[in-house]
Write an enzyme that holds these catalytic residues in place. Structure first.
Site, mmCIF file in Angstrom:
data_model
loop_
_atom_site.group_PDB
_atom_site.id
_atom_site.type_symbol
_atom_site.label_atom_id
_atom_site.label_comp_id
_atom_site.label_asym_id
_atom_site.label_seq_id
_atom_site.Cartn_x
_atom_site.Cartn_y
_atom_site.Cartn_z
ATOM 1 N N ARG A 282 0.843 -1.195 0.000
ATOM 2 C CA ARG A 282 0.000 0.000 0.000
ATOM 3 C C ARG A 282 0.876 1.243 0.000
ATOM 4 O O ARG A 282 2.088 1.174 0.172
ATOM 5 C CB ARG A 282 -0.904 0.014 1.241
ATOM 6 N N GLY A 283 0.245 2.384 -0.195
ATOM 7 C CA GLY A 283 0.961 3.643 -0.034
ATOM 8 C C GLY A 283 1.052 4.007 1.432
ATOM 9 O O GLY A 283 0.455 3.361 2.282
ATOM 10 N N LEU B 114 3.513 5.334 4.944
ATOM 11 C CA LEU B 114 4.680 4.823 5.659
ATOM 12 C C LEU B 114 4.217 3.916 6.807
ATOM 13 O O LEU B 114 3.212 3.234 6.686
ATOM 14 C CB LEU B 114 5.541 5.990 6.121
ATOM 15 N N THR C 201 2.650 2.441 10.179
ATOM 16 C CA THR C 201 1.548 2.741 11.072
ATOM 17 C C THR C 201 1.250 1.529 11.943
ATOM 18 O O THR C 201 1.816 0.460 11.736
ATOM 19 C CB THR C 201 0.294 3.188 10.289
ATOM 20 N N PHE C 202 0.363 1.723 12.896
ATOM 21 C CA PHE C 202 0.036 0.665 13.853
ATOM 22 C C PHE C 202 -1.454 0.344 13.761
ATOM 23 O O PHE C 202 -2.293 1.241 13.595
ATOM 24 C CB PHE C 202 0.382 1.139 15.265
ATOM 25 N N HIS C 203 -1.756 -0.938 13.850
ATOM 26 C CA HIS C 203 -3.157 -1.357 13.977
ATOM 27 C C HIS C 203 -3.279 -2.189 15.222
ATOM 28 O O HIS C 203 -2.380 -2.990 15.519
ATOM 29 C CB HIS C 203 -3.579 -2.215 12.777
ATOM 30 N N GLY D 37 -4.087 4.434 3.801
ATOM 31 C CA GLY D 37 -3.046 3.904 2.919
ATOM 32 C C GLY D 37 -3.700 2.953 1.931
ATOM 33 O O GLY D 37 -4.336 1.992 2.318
ATOM 34 N N CYS E 19 3.363 7.290 10.303
ATOM 35 C CA CYS E 19 3.306 7.772 8.935
ATOM 36 C C CYS E 19 4.499 8.658 8.591
ATOM 37 O O CYS E 19 4.456 9.430 7.639
ATOM 38 C CB CYS E 19 2.004 8.537 8.657
#
Lengths: 175, 320
Positions: B164-165, B167, B169-171, B232, B261
């Protein structure tokens, strides 16, 4: 008109002696006489505007004299993407079939796939884009080229759209 | 003159029915009643339906569709008015699939299943889920060497590279992750437009909670200097995947281990943090769906939750 005719007859005698005078004074009647000069101009201008062929995925390919095709994305595509911040391009030597994914462009946190217009091998990749991905937006047909590839099947080129057909295609999808 | 009611059927225009095209001067005037229309025009009432829809008139006058009337129809060529009509008369249908808590790999696998469905024709879906703690990166690999990703794994989170586009990140639990798998051919074939619409959807959803969110030069949805929703996307052949992640009652401390990001000097927030009360993912989903339906002008239907497959090793979308 009469003066032109007179000039023509006069200048044809003086062509070799006064080349500057004849060229500047009567360009059109002397076109035949000046064929070498104008011929050079015409062929260089047509090389500069070498025909772009387009895919329905908004990529273009321009075939150079040495049979290498330069690939990029069209103005329509770069506008639809937004400001490109990253270009993911293939390694030199990668073999691509037509419509193979060869890379991705990232803009506005969206990665958009790139599809090969023809079958061939990647011979060069635009390394400037690593530092200046914005070239794709600023100059999508010149400095923002993405990669150069060989053309294994020239017949595929005929199936692509020329500029006029591509313009029509864009108009039909723009809604 | 016979009343128009009775014996005239309007055929419900499917998505692929080309509307009839009347001469321009006739299109300019809009008949006030069905009787007037039937007296004046013999053939089907796509135009009448247009005015009915525009004025909100749900008159149920019907009209028979005749085979020979097909000749009046223009060959299928999508022009601006046609598309607006189609969008009004038959909006794209998006299937909502609620996955619950699933691993990131599983969600990627399911996304790919829905992306592949588009090969047979538009089959829009909206996947809703939550993930166990996971850090993900996009196609830009260079800022995130393997050593850094290993350090993040030591925290107990999963780490995934994606296509994906955006930077890093956290989920995690408490964060509503939404993956619209749409074919942009039925909307607008512009990735920039699509991302903008997603941002507007989130802003609208936040507004329903009473939170004023906004966009900035950095993609995502912000409340002041704090990002409340990350976006993203990946787009191939106009089919979108990946999506957005809206913090509901996420544990914010996870974000402290990364520069979210890649944007320095900005923070993160959540619906709970902004409203100073617990806002769960379940509470957020209806608001998000309403906002999505309005923003994308589509119809939402409930989809079947697919069976999850435990064996996902060969379905990773990893790009190394």
């Amino acid at each position: 008109m009469a003066a032109c005719g007179l000039f023509r007859s006069v200048s044809s005698n003086f062509f070799t002696v006064l080349p500057l005078l004849t060229r500047s004074a009567t360009l059109s009647p002397l076109r035949l006489a000046c064929t070498p000069y104008f011929g050079r101009t015409l062929s260089s201008s047509s090389r500069a505007a070498a025909a772009l062929k387009f895919t329905d995925k908004h990529e273009w390919i321009r075939v150079e004299d040495d049979g290498i095709g330069t690939v990029g994305i069209s103005n329509f595509a770069q506008e639809a993407l937004g400001d490109v911040v990253y270009c993911g391009l293939p390694d030199v030597g990668t073999q691509l079939a037509q419509q193979d994914e060869f890379g991705a462009l990232e803009s506005v946190k969206a990665a958009s796939e790139l599809y090969s217009p023809l079958t061939g091998e990647v011979v060069e990749v635009n390394t400037l884009l690593a530092d200046k991905p914005g070239l794709v937006n600023k100059s999508c047909y010149k400095d923002g080229w993405l990669m150069k590839m060989t053309i294994a099947k020239p017949a595929e080129l005929d199936a692509l759209m020329d500029e006029a057909a591509y313009e029509r295609y864009i108009r039909s999808i723009e809604d | 003159m016979e009343p128009a009611r009775g014996g005239i059927t309007v055929r419900t225009a499917g998505r692929h029915a080309p509307p009839s095209r009347l001469p321009h001067r006739e299109r300019a005037c809009s008949p006030p009643t069905a009787e007037f229309y039937c007296e004046r025009f013999e053939f089907p009432v796509v135009r009448w339906r247009q005015s009915a829809v525009k004025t909100g008139n749900t008159c149920d006058v019907e009209e028979e569709e005749d085979e020979e009337k097909q000749q009046w129809r223009r060959p299928e060529r999508r022009v601006k008015e046609d598309r607006q009509f189609w969008m009004q008369g038959s909006r794209p249908v998006v299937e909502v699939v609620r996955l619950g808590l699933v691993s990131y790999q599983e969600a990627l696998r399911l996304q790919q299943v829905y992306v592949n469905r588009h090969r047979a024709g538009p089959a829009h879906a909206l996947l809703l889920c939550e993930h166990p703690p996971v850090f993900t990166t996009g196609i830009r690999h260079k800022p995130y060497p393997a050593a850094m990703l290993d350090r993040l794994r030591l925290l107990g989170a999963d780490v995934q590279r994606t296509n994906r586009g955006g930077l890093i990140t956290f989920h995690g639990p408490g964060q509503l992750v939404c993956y619209p798998v749409l074919n942009l051919s039925d909307f607008k074939k512009s990735v920039r437009w699509y991302v903008c619409e997603l941002e507007k959807t989130i802003i609208s959803a936040c507004r329903r909670f009473g939170i004023e969110a906004s966009t900035s030069p950095h993609t995502g949805v912000w409340v002041g200097d704090n990002k409340i929703c990350a976006i993203g996307i990946h787009c191939g052949r106009y089919v979108t995947s990946h999506g957005l992640a809206l913090n509901c009652n996420t544990d914010m401390s996870w974000f402290g281990h990364i520069v979210p990001c890649g944007i320095e000097g900005k923070g993160v927030t959540s619906l709970s943090a902004e409203l100073q009360r617990d806002v769960s993912v379940e509470e957020t989903i209806p608001h998000l769906l309403d906002a999505f339906r309005d923003q994308f002008n589509c119809q939402l239907t409930d989809g079947q939750t697919p069976e999850t497959d435990q064996d996902t090793a060969q379905h990773h979308q990893r790009r190394d």
